[in-house]
Write a protein that holds these residues in place. Structure first.
Motif, short mmCIF file in Angstrom:
data_model
loop_
_atom_site.label_atom_id
_atom_site.label_comp_id
_atom_site.label_asym_id
_atom_site.label_seq_id
_atom_site.Cartn_x
_atom_site.Cartn_y
_atom_site.Cartn_z
N LEU A 211 0.93 -1.32 -0.17
CA LEU A 211 0.16 -0.03 0.15
C LEU A 211 0.76 1.29 -0.10
CD1 LEU A 211 -2.95 -0.89 2.50
CD2 LEU A 211 -2.88 -0.87 0.08
N LEU A 212 2.00 1.27 0.98
CA LEU A 212 2.84 2.36 1.10
C LEU A 212 3.42 2.57 -0.58
CD1 LEU A 212 4.06 4.69 2.32
CD2 LEU A 212 6.12 2.92 3.05
N SER A 213 3.79 1.57 -1.08
CA SER A 213 4.65 1.44 -2.50
C SER A 213 3.63 2.35 -3.66
CB SER A 213 5.08 0.49 -2.90
OG SER A 213 6.07 -0.17 -1.99
N VAL A 214 2.38 1.73 -3.32
CA VAL A 214 1.24 2.15 -4.42
C VAL A 214 1.12 3.64 -4.29
CG1 VAL A 214 -1.16 2.01 -5.13
CG2 VAL A 214 0.11 -0.10 -4.51
N LEU A 215 1.09 4.20 -2.96
CA LEU A 215 0.84 5.46 -2.82
C LEU A 215 2.04 6.33 -3.21
CD1 LEU A 215 -0.88 5.50 0.73
CD2 LEU A 215 -1.87 6.16 -1.44
N LEU A 216 3.24 5.80 -2.93
CA LEU A 216 4.20 6.58 -3.48
C LEU A 216 4.58 6.78 -5.16
CD1 LEU A 216 6.92 5.23 -0.80
CD2 LEU A 216 5.98 7.42 -0.81
N TYR A 217 4.13 5.44 -5.66
CA TYR A 217 4.57 5.47 -7.00
C TYR A 217 3.22 6.28 -7.67
CZ TYR A 217 7.97 1.92 -7.43
OH TYR A 217 9.28 1.20 -7.52
N THR A 218 2.20 6.34 -7.24
CA THR A 218 0.99 7.09 -7.54
C THR A 218 1.61 8.75 -7.81
OG1 THR A 218 -0.47 5.68 -6.90
CG2 THR A 218 -1.31 8.02 -7.28
N THR A 219 2.15 9.23 -6.52
CA THR A 219 2.61 10.59 -6.72
C THR A 219 3.54 10.75 -7.58
OG1 THR A 219 4.29 10.27 -5.02
CG2 THR A 219 2.19 10.88 -4.33
N ALA A 220 4.44 9.80 -8.13
CA ALA A 220 5.66 9.90 -9.08
C ALA A 220 4.84 9.77 -10.60
CB ALA A 220 6.57 8.79 -8.86
N LEU A 221 4.09 8.95 -10.48
CA LEU A 221 3.24 8.88 -11.81
C LEU A 221 2.57 10.33 -12.36
CD1 LEU A 221 2.47 6.85 -14.27
CD2 LEU A 221 0.41 6.21 -12.71
N LEU A 222 2.06 10.68 -11.49
CA LEU A 222 1.51 11.82 -11.51
C LEU A 222 2.60 13.29 -11.87
CD1 LEU A 222 -1.58 12.01 -9.08
CD2 LEU A 222 -1.57 11.61 -11.63
N LEU A 223 3.43 13.23 -11.06
CA LEU A 223 4.32 14.62 -11.01
C LEU A 223 5.38 14.32 -12.05
CD1 LEU A 223 5.24 14.85 -7.12
CD2 LEU A 223 3.72 16.28 -8.54
N TRP A 224 5.91 13.14 -12.46
CA TRP A 224 6.96 12.95 -13.29
C TRP A 224 6.53 13.42 -14.84
CZ3 TRP A 224 12.21 11.94 -13.31
CH2 TRP A 224 12.77 12.06 -14.26
N PRO A 225 5.43 13.12 -15.39
CA PRO A 225 5.06 13.61 -16.54
C PRO A 225 4.49 15.20 -16.65
CG PRO A 225 3.47 12.16 -15.70
CD PRO A 225 4.51 12.04 -14.97
N LEU A 226 3.97 15.48 -15.55
CA LEU A 226 3.70 16.90 -15.31
C LEU A 226 4.66 17.72 -15.49
CD1 LEU A 226 1.58 18.86 -14.66
CD2 LEU A 226 1.95 18.53 -12.27
N TYR A 227 6.00 17.45 -14.80
CA TYR A 227 7.02 18.48 -14.87
C TYR A 227 7.90 18.22 -15.83
CZ TYR A 227 5.55 20.40 -10.27
OH TYR A 227 5.18 21.31 -9.37
N GLN A 228 7.99 17.08 -16.57
CA GLN A 228 8.91 16.99 -17.64
C GLN A 228 8.40 17.13 -18.88
OE1 GLN A 228 11.91 16.20 -17.51
NE2 GLN A 228 12.33 14.72 -15.87
N PHE A 229 6.94 16.94 -19.11
CA PHE A 229 6.33 17.36 -20.41
C PHE A 229 5.58 18.62 -20.26
CE2 PHE A 229 7.24 12.94 -20.26
CZ PHE A 229 8.27 12.86 -21.38
N ASN A 230 5.90 19.65 -19.42
CA ASN A 230 4.97 20.86 -19.29
C ASN A 230 5.67 21.88 -20.12
OD1 ASN A 230 3.40 23.03 -18.48
ND2 ASN A 230 2.95 22.08 -16.54
N GLU A 231 4.90 22.42 -21.17
CA GLU A 231 5.65 23.47 -22.02
C GLU A 231 5.81 24.79 -21.03
OE1 GLU A 231 4.69 22.60 -26.59
OE2 GLU A 231 2.80 23.26 -25.43
N GLU A 232 4.97 25.07 -20.55
CA GLU A 232 4.85 26.34 -19.36
C GLU A 232 6.06 26.37 -18.65
OE1 GLU A 232 1.26 26.59 -17.36
OE2 GLU A 232 -0.09 26.94 -19.06
N LEU A 233 6.61 24.91 -18.42
CA LEU A 233 7.92 25.06 -17.65
C LEU A 233 9.07 25.02 -18.36
CD1 LEU A 233 6.73 22.52 -14.64
CD2 LEU A 233 6.53 25.10 -14.36
#
Length: 265
Positions: A211-233
């Motif tokens: 459960l802890l790993s799922v929660l942690l990986y979920t945050t990474a799954l959301l944050l990684w593409p958001l900050y890596q492929f965001n043209e505004e950044l």
């Protein structure tokens, strides 16, 4: 049967390593990963074969069968990852037919090694009165796969410019590292027969860990593409925007491909 499979494993990993070395595979990070896998599996299998031929299995303070299944499962997963990553990166870049043929053959031997290790696990489990090791179970295989995928991610993250500019991306790297350590601890506890020593049942420990790993990986799954492929950044949304991706140098992987590789992993 076990001895024949060991010899096939030694031959296939040796051939994959030798052919990869002949075309300069060691010059890039991805090539280094594949070469390390083939070399590591060869050395590990050779040591196992020597121990079995000398009858030294009973001199170790742990279950040899459990250790053997763990090694074979990891070797199978590692060879599988090399069989997928190596041709994707290298085959498309080699225009010289001689190097292209060697790369194809090296990949084929890597696939043969994977099949040999998988057959070894199946054969070991089929033995009468065999106590199935943790790595031969579905939860064990998933834990092993999780650690192998984490190692693949770390190969791409060797380029620190991917994440050092953003705290959110640094958090993603921390997540990958924490989950890798937790999964490794769970495997080591089983391998060392220490799963009954913790104050809580190991099954409960596994559920909490999952459960802890799922929660942690979920945050990474959301944050990684958001900050890596965001043209505004200032990030590059399309692969064509990265001029390095048009290079035909097989020893390097462009930044955009590295970013994308970490995302689905």
């Amino acid at each position: 049967m076990g001895c024949c499979l060991r010899q096939l494993q030694l031959f296939s990993t040796c051939m994959a390593f030798s052919l990869g070395a002949s075309v300069g595979t060691w010059k890039g990070a991805i090539g280094n990963w594949s070469m390390f896998i083939w070399c590591f599996c060869f050395v590990l299998t050779l040591l196992i074969l020597i121990v079995e031929l000398c009858g030294l299995e009973g001199h170790f303070p742990f279950s040899w069968d459990n250790f053997l299944i763990t090694c074979n499962c990891y070797s199978a997963l590692l060879c599988l990852s090399a069989s997928i990553i190596y041709p994707i990166i290298y085959i498309q870049f080699f225009s010289n037919s001689h190097d292209w043929d060697r790369t194809i053959i090296s990949t084929a031997f890597s696939c043969i090694a994977f099949v040999a290790y998988a057959m070894d696990v199946t054969w070991t489990r089929a033995q009468p009165n065999m106590i199935t090791g943790y790595m031969a179970t579905v939860p064990g295989l998933l834990k092993g796969l999780e650690t192998v995928v984490a190692c693949v991610i770390f190969v791409f993250l060797s380029n620190t410019s991917l994440y050092l500019h953003q705290p959110a991306l640094e958090w993603c790297v921390a997540v990958y590292s924490i989950c890798f350590v937790l999964s490794s601890v769970a495997i080591l506890l089983n391998l060392g027969k220490c799963d009954s020593r913790p104050s809580i049942p190991f099954s409960v420990f596994q559920v909490v860990l999952t459960l802890l790993s799922v929660l942690l990986y979920t945050t990474a799954l959301l944050l990684w593409p958001l900050y890596q492929f965001n043209e505004e950044l200032g990030r590059q949304l399309q692969r064509s925007s990265d001029v390095n991706c048009s290079s035909r140098i097989p020893t390097s992987v462009c930044i955009w491909d590295q970013q994308l590789a970490v995302k689905p992993s």
